[in-house]
Write a protein that holds these residues in place. Sequence first.
Motif, PDB file in Angstrom:
ATOM      1  N   GLU A 234       0.821  -1.204   0.000  1.00  0.00           N
ATOM      2  CA  GLU A 234       0.000   0.000   0.000  1.00  0.00           C
ATOM      3  C   GLU A 234       0.860   1.262   0.000  1.00  0.00           C
ATOM      4  OE1 GLU A 234      -0.016  -2.366   2.228  1.00  0.00           O
ATOM      5  OE2 GLU A 234      -0.126  -1.636   4.294  1.00  0.00           O
ATOM      6  N   PHE A 235       1.998   1.229   0.700  1.00  0.00           N
ATOM      7  CA  PHE A 235       2.879   2.385   0.685  1.00  0.00           C
ATOM      8  C   PHE A 235       3.538   2.559  -0.677  1.00  0.00           C
ATOM      9  CE2 PHE A 235       2.523   1.456   5.163  1.00  0.00           C
ATOM     10  CZ  PHE A 235       2.332   2.707   5.675  1.00  0.00           C
ATOM     11  N   PHE A 236       3.789   1.439  -1.380  1.00  0.00           N
ATOM     12  CA  PHE A 236       4.388   1.553  -2.716  1.00  0.00           C
ATOM     13  C   PHE A 236       3.421   2.191  -3.704  1.00  0.00           C
ATOM     14  CE2 PHE A 236       6.132  -0.004  -6.704  1.00  0.00           C
ATOM     15  CZ  PHE A 236       7.439   0.379  -6.533  1.00  0.00           C
ATOM     16  N   TYR A 237       2.110   1.863  -3.605  1.00  0.00           N
ATOM     17  CA  TYR A 237       1.136   2.545  -4.462  1.00  0.00           C
ATOM     18  C   TYR A 237       1.050   4.029  -4.131  1.00  0.00           C
ATOM     19  CZ  TYR A 237      -0.267  -2.082  -5.929  1.00  0.00           C
ATOM     20  OH  TYR A 237      -0.259  -3.337  -6.441  1.00  0.00           O
ATOM     21  N   GLY A 238       1.214   4.386  -2.838  1.00  0.00           N
ATOM     22  CA  GLY A 238       1.261   5.799  -2.464  1.00  0.00           C
ATOM     23  C   GLY A 238       2.425   6.509  -3.108  1.00  0.00           C
ATOM     24  N   VAL A 239       3.586   5.849  -3.151  1.00  0.00           N
ATOM     25  CA  VAL A 239       4.754   6.440  -3.814  1.00  0.00           C
ATOM     26  C   VAL A 239       4.472   6.680  -5.289  1.00  0.00           C
ATOM     27  CG1 VAL A 239       7.148   6.065  -4.442  1.00  0.00           C
ATOM     28  CG2 VAL A 239       6.389   5.466  -2.208  1.00  0.00           C
ATOM     29  N   MET A 240       3.770   5.729  -5.944  1.00  0.00           N
ATOM     30  CA  MET A 240       3.477   5.892  -7.369  1.00  0.00           C
ATOM     31  C   MET A 240       2.537   7.071  -7.601  1.00  0.00           C
ATOM     32  SD  MET A 240       3.212   1.930  -8.485  1.00  0.00           S
ATOM     33  CE  MET A 240       2.666   2.239 -10.136  1.00  0.00           C
ATOM     34  N   ALA A 241       1.529   7.273  -6.718  1.00  0.00           N
ATOM     35  CA  ALA A 241       0.615   8.406  -6.881  1.00  0.00           C
ATOM     36  C   ALA A 241       1.341   9.724  -6.666  1.00  0.00           C
ATOM     37  CB  ALA A 241      -0.550   8.268  -5.912  1.00  0.00           C
ATOM     38  N   ILE A 242       2.262   9.762  -5.683  1.00  0.00           N
ATOM     39  CA  ILE A 242       3.001  10.999  -5.444  1.00  0.00           C
ATOM     40  C   ILE A 242       3.947  11.287  -6.613  1.00  0.00           C
ATOM     41  CG2 ILE A 242       4.789  11.968  -3.940  1.00  0.00           C
ATOM     42  CD1 ILE A 242       3.247  10.972  -1.627  1.00  0.00           C
ATOM     43  N   ALA A 243       4.475  10.238  -7.248  1.00  0.00           N
ATOM     44  CA  ALA A 243       5.304  10.452  -8.435  1.00  0.00           C
ATOM     45  C   ALA A 243       4.493  11.022  -9.589  1.00  0.00           C
ATOM     46  CB  ALA A 243       5.968   9.143  -8.852  1.00  0.00           C
ATOM     47  N   LEU A 244       3.208  10.624  -9.685  1.00  0.00           N
ATOM     48  CA  LEU A 244       2.326  11.237 -10.690  1.00  0.00           C
ATOM     49  C   LEU A 244       2.182  12.739 -10.433  1.00  0.00           C
ATOM     50  CD1 LEU A 244       0.294  10.851 -13.026  1.00  0.00           C
ATOM     51  CD2 LEU A 244      -1.443  10.518 -11.300  1.00  0.00           C
ATOM     52  N   GLY A 245       1.990  13.131  -9.148  1.00  0.00           N
ATOM     53  CA  GLY A 245       1.928  14.551  -8.802  1.00  0.00           C
ATOM     54  C   GLY A 245       3.219  15.272  -9.134  1.00  0.00           C
ATOM     55  N   ALA A 246       4.349  14.605  -8.960  1.00  0.00           N
ATOM     56  CA  ALA A 246       5.641  15.223  -9.283  1.00  0.00           C
ATOM     57  C   ALA A 246       5.756  15.471 -10.781  1.00  0.00           C
ATOM     58  CB  ALA A 246       6.779  14.345  -8.798  1.00  0.00           C
ATOM     59  N   PHE A 247       5.223  14.554 -11.620  1.00  0.00           N
ATOM     60  CA  PHE A 247       5.260  14.791 -13.067  1.00  0.00           C
ATOM     61  C   PHE A 247       4.374  15.969 -13.448  1.00  0.00           C
ATOM     62  CE2 PHE A 247       6.953  10.445 -13.690  1.00  0.00           C
ATOM     63  CZ  PHE A 247       8.033  10.810 -14.462  1.00  0.00           C
ATOM     64  N   ILE A 248       3.202  16.116 -12.772  1.00  0.00           N
ATOM     65  CA  ILE A 248       2.336  17.262 -13.069  1.00  0.00           C
ATOM     66  C   ILE A 248       3.040  18.563 -12.697  1.00  0.00           C
ATOM     67  CG2 ILE A 248       0.127  18.314 -12.494  1.00  0.00           C
ATOM     68  CD1 ILE A 248      -0.925  15.524 -11.984  1.00  0.00           C
ATOM     69  N   THR A 249       3.800  18.533 -11.573  1.00  0.00           N
ATOM     70  CA  THR A 249       4.556  19.718 -11.181  1.00  0.00           C
ATOM     71  C   THR A 249       5.663  20.030 -12.191  1.00  0.00           C
ATOM     72  OG1 THR A 249       4.126  19.062  -8.932  1.00  0.00           O
ATOM     73  CG2 THR A 249       5.747  20.767  -9.251  1.00  0.00           C
ATOM     74  N   LEU A 250       6.244  18.972 -12.765  1.00  0.00           N
ATOM     75  CA  LEU A 250       7.352  19.148 -13.718  1.00  0.00           C
ATOM     76  C   LEU A 250       6.912  19.898 -14.969  1.00  0.00           C
ATOM     77  CD1 LEU A 250      10.168  18.082 -13.212  1.00  0.00           C
ATOM     78  CD2 LEU A 250       9.689  16.193 -14.694  1.00  0.00           C
TER      79      LEU A 250
END
Lengths: 121, 87
Positions: free
Chosen positions: B5-21
């Motif tokens: 479950e924490f690994f899926y959280g990391v993947m969602a936060i990485a999606l937010g990082a791409f939107i910020t990029l």
Amino acid sequence: MIKSIIYLFLAISITFNLLGSFSLHRFPDVYTRLHGATKCTTFGTIFAVLAVIVHAIWQIKETGDPKYLQMALHSLVALIALMLTNPTGAHAIAKAAHLSGYKPAKAVIDAYERKLRGEEA
Amino acid sequence: MIFAEFFYGVMAIALGAFITLIRIMFGPSVPDRVVGVDTLNTLVVAGMILLGVAYDRVIYIDIAIVYALLSYIGTLVIAKYLQGGLE
């Protein structure tokens, strides 16, 4: 039971982090973007660390390994460092943007510029 | 032992990082890009804490502490440079 608490905290954290990164695209100028992004990502990180602490307490009860106490304390230290430094950095960015000549979009009254010119705000 | 479950959280936060990029790449002015980098730093700290729990390693969380403090210093230096020196 404990799993559902962890899922709830992770869902709140992911929702607010994604809202913070979407707010960079939905606001008109630098100051409002700073407002949305800083508040939302700080709140999201608070709930991520809460999920980590609940998980660590559950693992201590299950296995009795002192590594998980270290995990909870270190993530709490990271949260405190982030909560102290994030608003300070946002304040520095806003002041630097105003001093380097970027005006707020659609603003009618700019009290900080009046104060810089020596008038009554 | 991997906690999924924490690994899926990391993947969602990485999606937010791409939107910020996207904002960092197409930002119309320099302070816009600085705001994007500041947001990206906070997202990287949150993702690194969750990744440390997902892979069950405490040393990743220590790296998150050091990253938070160093990114704060970097933001302050860029802000000082933008407002025109040490006056």
